[in-house]
Motif scaffolding. Structure first.
Motif, PDB file in Angstrom:
ATOM      1  N   THR A   1       0.830  -1.206   0.000  1.00 56.58           N
ATOM      2  CA  THR A   1       0.000   0.000   0.000  1.00 56.58           C
ATOM      3  C   THR A   1       0.862   1.252   0.000  1.00 56.58           C
ATOM      4  OG1 THR A   1      -1.746  -1.188   1.194  1.00 56.58           O
ATOM      5  CG2 THR A   1      -1.846   1.211   1.226  1.00 56.58           C
TER       6      THR A   1
ATOM      7  N   SER B   1      -9.011   3.858  -1.012  1.00 61.52           N
ATOM      8  CA  SER B   1      -8.108   4.962  -0.666  1.00 61.52           C
ATOM      9  C   SER B   1      -8.868   6.270  -0.466  1.00 61.52           C
ATOM     10  CB  SER B   1      -7.050   5.139  -1.758  1.00 61.52           C
ATOM     11  OG  SER B   1      -7.665   5.438  -3.000  1.00 61.52           O
TER      12      SER B   1
ATOM     13  N   THR C   1      -5.959  -0.815   2.140  1.00 59.30           N
ATOM     14  CA  THR C   1      -6.526  -0.073   1.006  1.00 59.30           C
ATOM     15  C   THR C   1      -5.921   1.296   0.745  1.00 59.30           C
ATOM     16  OG1 THR C   1      -8.232   0.958   2.389  1.00 59.30           O
ATOM     17  CG2 THR C   1      -8.761  -1.191   1.396  1.00 59.30           C
ATOM     18  N   GLY C   2      -5.217   1.851   1.734  1.00 58.45           N
ATOM     19  CA  GLY C   2      -4.732   3.220   1.573  1.00 58.45           C
ATOM     20  C   GLY C   2      -5.719   4.257   2.072  1.00 58.45           C
TER      21      GLY C   2
END
Length: 507
Positions: free
Chosen positions: A11, A187, A212-213
């Motif tokens: 990530t 994100s 996921t960010g």
């Protein structure tokens, strides 16, 4: 992907400059977060051991999260200690844990020194300055596998002795993948974090952020006493996803804070930890945009965080319980009756879970582990461990699981078997009731109800539930409180209510 460290590094390659966490003191990017975690890991490699516990005794901050991942980089597993936890309880945990070391911040250093135990204590601010030793970290990583522990989370045991649930990389990754995919965590997600890092619900937000960010914003605890300020904070931070205990959501509903204040950014509302009163959930649904997703999540620490979930897709009356739904993907649940057979529709039984979400067991507590992590009684052909949750549930006529109560909350009263949770659901629907909790006086055989609300009297409460409960389930004693006690996780503190009641009855 083998470990959560691979997840973090993948990530970070994509979103190095994105903010991973913001707290009251600072915000930090994925790149800096990884750098600091690796620095702490490099320092801890001096012990030259793996799969040993290291305590993180820090406030609920981004720095604490860095320390947690730093412990993992060293090949060991972390145990987060509540900064406000009484000294004696910490000692009880440490007597079981015997940690290699304790990482502290300025706020908790003095408390750690009071322990008087022969444990190495390190200041976060000093060890985070360590130069990253890539060679040492690589040696550790080559030996790391996905069934290695990542953390142990200590919860209260029925005997009063805390028990430490051990979770692995595999369990956390499999669970996180389900959570992120099911609730579209990306994100672009901005979490408004209510739960402290020592509580299992934080696992969902922390590791889906890493996966996921996304961005995790730690909401200052004091805002949960001031609903308007809380809403203003959430809007300033453009928070679009929350995963809270129902008590936190109830506070906003009970003060009718959404009557005059909007939450335009909020798109996902998840809740778990205790039963969500339907009346307060209906308030949220009536005041937020129609496209907001609501979901009731259910599960114990022993299943990483959650085993079943229900996306709210229809309307409910105020006195109807919200289902806990069905099993998460790559997780299986079934309901066993007392005779060991599967429960049918509307038959009550204990919820059992199997799959990779399940914990390894309890740290240094083989006796308790063997009680609840058992061979699947439906499978006699090969070894297969399941977890017996201790939660009583049933399937409704829609095939959805409905929570009834904990096995230890079920009582025998006037010859009838009663679930205290059913009484609480009925009382919660009464106009003016904010929160409620039932306990049982076994000596005098009395159902005792505690509640908070607006201009409440015992007579009004009894009138409000007389058409919802049979006579033998009506509360025998009612106490209207100015405020309901909550534990450190934000849930109603039933143990405190029980102890307070018992002390009062002795006088």
């Amino acid at each position: 992907m083998i470990t959560v460290l691979d997840c973090l590094e993948n990530t970070t390659l994509k979103y190095a400059d994105n903010i991973i966490c913001k707290d009251v003191k600072k915000e930090i990017t994925f790149a800096d977060f990884q750098q600091n975690a690796q620095a702490i890991g490099s320092f801890l490699c001096r012990y030259n051991v793996m799969r040993k516990p290291i305590a993180v005794f820090m406030d609920n901050t981004a720095e604490a999260w860095e320390a947690m991942l730093g412990v993992v980089y060293s090949g060991n597993f972390y145990v987060v200690i509540d900064a406000l936890m009484p000294i004696e309880r910490i000692k009880n945990i440490f007597n079981t844990l015997n940690p290699l070391a304790v990482i502290v911040d300025d706020k908790c250093a003095g408390q750690a020194m009071k322990l008087g135990m022969d444990i190495d204590i390190y200041m976060y601010g000093e060890i985070v300055k360590t130069s990253v030793d890539a060679a040492k970290l690589n040696v550790v990583r080559r030996r790391m596998i996905d069934t290695d522990p990542i953390y142990a989370l200590f919860t209260s045991g029925s005997t009063g002795t805390p028990k430490g649930t051990v979770l692995t990389h595999l369990s956390v990754i499999k669970y996180t993948q389900w959570y992120a995919e099911t609730f579209n965590i990306t994100s672009k997600t901005i979490f408004g974090s209510q739960t402290p890092f020592y509580f299992s619900m934080s696992v969902s937000t922390m590791f889906s952020t890493i996966y996921t960010g996304a961005k995790l914003v730690v909401i200052p605890k004091q805002f949960f006493s001031f609903p308007v300020k809380l809403i203003e904070f959430m809007n300033n931070e453009m928070i679009n996803t929350i995963y809270w205990v129902p008590s936190a959501m109830n506070m906003i509903a009970n003060f009718k804070a959404l009557d005059n204040h909007a939450l335009p950014y909020l798109k996902t509302v998840l809740f778990a930890g205790e039963a969500m009163p339907t009346k307060q959930l209906n308030y949220w649904r009536q005041h937020l945009s129609k496209d907001v997703l609501y979901a009731n999540l259910f599960g114990p620490t022993e299943t990483t965080d959650i085993a079943t979930y229900y996306i709210v897709n229809r309307d409910f009356n105020d006195d109807e319980p919200i289902p806990i739904g069905s099993a998460c993907s790559n997780c299986d649940v079934f309901v066993l009756k007392n005779d060991g057979t599967l429960a049918g529709e509307n038959e009550e039984g204990e919820l059992c879970v199997r799959g990779s979400f399940i914990a390894s067991g309890y740290y240094d507590n083989s006796e308790k582990t063997k009680e609840v992590f058992v061979q699947n009684p439906l499978n006699t052909h090969y070894p297969e461990i399941i977890y017996k949750t201790g939660d009583l549930v049933r399937y409704n006529d829609r095939g959805e699981l409905v929570y009834i109560t904990r096995k230890d909350f079920q009582i025998k009263h006037q010859g009838y078997r009663i679930e205290l949770g059913e009484i609480e659901t009925a009382v919660s629907s009464v106009k003016g009731v904010y929160e409620c909790a039932c306990i049982y006086d076994k000596i005098k055989q009395l159902i005792v109800l505690y509640c908070t609300g607006e201009n409440l009297t015992s007579k009004e409460i009894l009138l409000g539930v007389r058409d919802k409960l049979p006579k033998y389930m009506m509360p025998n004693k009612i106490f209207v409180l100015k405020s309901m006690p909550h534990n450190a996780n934000g849930k109603i503190d039933k143990k405190l209510l029980q102890n307070t009641y018992q002390e009062k009855e002795k006088k």
